[in-house]
Design an enzyme around this catalytic site. Structure first.
Site, mmCIF file in Angstrom:
data_model
loop_
_atom_site.group_PDB
_atom_site.id
_atom_site.type_symbol
_atom_site.label_atom_id
_atom_site.label_comp_id
_atom_site.label_asym_id
_atom_site.label_seq_id
_atom_site.Cartn_x
_atom_site.Cartn_y
_atom_site.Cartn_z
ATOM 1 N N ASP A 7 -75.664 63.912 14.742
ATOM 2 C CA ASP A 7 -74.310 63.758 14.193
ATOM 3 C C ASP A 7 -73.418 64.783 14.891
ATOM 4 O O ASP A 7 -73.900 65.629 15.662
ATOM 5 C CB ASP A 7 -74.332 64.013 12.673
ATOM 6 C CG ASP A 7 -72.951 63.883 12.041
ATOM 7 O OD1 ASP A 7 -72.209 62.940 12.393
ATOM 8 O OD2 ASP A 7 -72.589 64.728 11.193
ATOM 9 N N SER A 8 -72.130 64.745 14.548
ATOM 10 C CA SER A 8 -71.206 65.743 15.103
ATOM 11 C C SER A 8 -71.401 67.107 14.460
ATOM 12 O O SER A 8 -70.911 68.104 14.983
ATOM 13 C CB SER A 8 -69.768 65.287 14.859
ATOM 14 O OG SER A 8 -69.548 65.154 13.469
ATOM 15 N N CYS A 70 -74.382 59.185 12.143
ATOM 16 C CA CYS A 70 -72.941 59.398 12.250
ATOM 17 C C CYS A 70 -72.266 58.034 12.173
ATOM 18 O O CYS A 70 -72.564 57.147 12.981
ATOM 19 C CB CYS A 70 -72.641 60.056 13.599
ATOM 20 S SG CYS A 70 -70.888 60.168 13.990
ATOM 21 N N GLU A 143 -66.805 70.915 6.558
ATOM 22 C CA GLU A 143 -67.444 71.839 7.511
ATOM 23 C C GLU A 143 -67.069 73.288 7.205
ATOM 24 O O GLU A 143 -67.871 74.186 7.385
ATOM 25 C CB GLU A 143 -67.052 71.496 8.962
ATOM 26 C CG GLU A 143 -67.720 70.243 9.511
ATOM 27 C CD GLU A 143 -69.155 70.465 10.022
ATOM 28 O OE1 GLU A 143 -69.521 71.582 10.404
ATOM 29 O OE2 GLU A 143 -69.923 69.476 10.033
ATOM 30 N N CYS A 171 -68.765 57.867 6.153
ATOM 31 C CA CYS A 171 -68.970 59.019 7.044
ATOM 32 C C CYS A 171 -70.080 59.839 6.407
ATOM 33 O O CYS A 171 -70.062 60.076 5.183
ATOM 34 C CB CYS A 171 -67.686 59.830 7.130
ATOM 35 S SG CYS A 171 -67.900 61.454 7.891
ATOM 36 N N HIS A 173 -70.711 62.845 6.365
ATOM 37 C CA HIS A 173 -70.314 64.110 5.728
ATOM 38 C C HIS A 173 -69.988 63.900 4.237
ATOM 39 O O HIS A 173 -70.088 64.836 3.448
ATOM 40 C CB HIS A 173 -69.059 64.681 6.393
ATOM 41 C CG HIS A 173 -69.325 65.460 7.640
ATOM 42 N ND1 HIS A 173 -69.670 64.862 8.822
ATOM 43 C CD2 HIS A 173 -69.294 66.797 7.887
ATOM 44 C CE1 HIS A 173 -69.823 65.801 9.757
ATOM 45 N NE2 HIS A 173 -69.602 66.983 9.205
HETATM 46 N N1 DGL Z 1 -70.297 62.533 10.173
HETATM 47 C C1 DGL Z 1 -69.637 61.714 11.129
HETATM 48 C C2 DGL Z 1 -69.416 60.323 10.658
HETATM 49 O O1 DGL Z 1 -70.282 59.847 9.928
HETATM 50 C C3 DGL Z 1 -68.578 62.307 12.001
HETATM 51 C C4 DGL Z 1 -67.421 62.980 11.388
HETATM 52 C C5 DGL Z 1 -66.541 63.609 12.433
HETATM 53 O O2 DGL Z 1 -67.060 64.358 13.258
HETATM 54 O O3 DGL Z 1 -65.325 63.322 12.443
HETATM 55 O O4 DGL Z 1 -68.490 59.649 11.012
#
Ligand code: DGL
Length: 236
Positions: A7-8, A70, A143, A171, A173
């Site tokens: 993931d990011s 992600c 974050e 997402c 996150h």
């Molecule tokens: N967690 C990621 C997602 O599911 C990326 C969020 C991001 O870096 O903007 O889209």
């Protein structure tokens, strides 16, 4: 089986946690691209370069399969990555589409990054009443662990979704703020964490977890501990 997960940033750890709980006997290698986060505001061309570098890193670690933990990469690049690389790649969105197609929910809400919402992956794949809302401020808030900022954005983003039967946390996150979202919605609407829908992974015998981040700091290590709830892992 050795499984690469990426993931990011810390969002994909919500997926890793689910995989470890469900399939505890695999070896896991996680890559969080904390140097290049957020992915949700990047162009497709930029995402192609970043995601390819991570897939190649994971292949160099001899993984048997890769889970794209992600939503942004899954919604925009999963066909691209699956065609480009000769390793099994599982994305996080297709199982959600299957889940929604096989359940009665008609009024579906999706919250996700700008790039995921712009891909229209949900409205293209589902014949249902879909409202999609981009929530670009959620990832930086999560974050930085600065939840005091969150309240005003919950209202700005979620107010229009109060009539939905289910809201997809599009997402990875967002499960980290699931309690806050539930509270804002008075626990009235089912929230779907995409990692719940992953199913076709096997569970083998050798367990280990390695985590890689392109940029590391103490706050991040604290976040990792709280998301994984102190599983035995090695951060590199
Ligand atoms: N967690 C990621 C997602 O599911 C990326 C969020 C991001 O870096 O903007 O889209």
């Amino acid at each position: 089986m050795k499984i690469g997960v990426f993931d990011s940033g810390i969002g994909g750890l919500t997926v890793l946690k689910r995989l470890i709980d469900k399939y505890p006997n695999n070896e896991y290698i996680y890559y969080g691209d904390t140097k290049n986060i957020p992915y949700g505001d990047k162009s497709i061309e930029e995402l192609k370069v970043l995601a390819s570098n991570i897939v190649e890193f994971l292949i160099s670690k001899n993984v048997d399969m890769i889970v794209i933990a992600c939503g942004t990469v899954s919604s925009n690049l999963s066909d691209y990555l699956k065609e480009k690389y000769n390793v099994k790649i599982v994305d996080i969105i297709s199982p959600v589409i299957n889940y929604l197609n096989n359940h009665e929910y008609e009024k579906i809400g999706v919250i996700a990054t700008n790039a995921t919402i712009n891909s229209k992956v949900f409205s293209k794949s589902l014949n249902k009443d879909i409202k999609e809302v981009a929530c670009p401020m959620f990832v930086p808030i999560i974050e930085s662990n600065n939840l005091t900022e969150l309240q005003k954005y919950l209202d700005a983003y979620l107010n229009v979704l109060k009539d939905r039967d289910i809201i997809v946390l599009g997402c990875t996150h967002y499960p980290i703020i699931k309690d806050e979202i539930n509270k804002y919605l008075n626990n009235n609407i089912k929230l779907l964490d995409m990692s719940e829908c992953i199913s076709d992974i096997t569970n083998e015998v050798k367990a280990s977890i390695e985590l890689y981040f392109s940029e590391l700091n103490d706050k991040l290590i604290g976040n990792v501990n709280s998301i994984l709830e102190k599983k035995d892992f090695i951060i590199k």
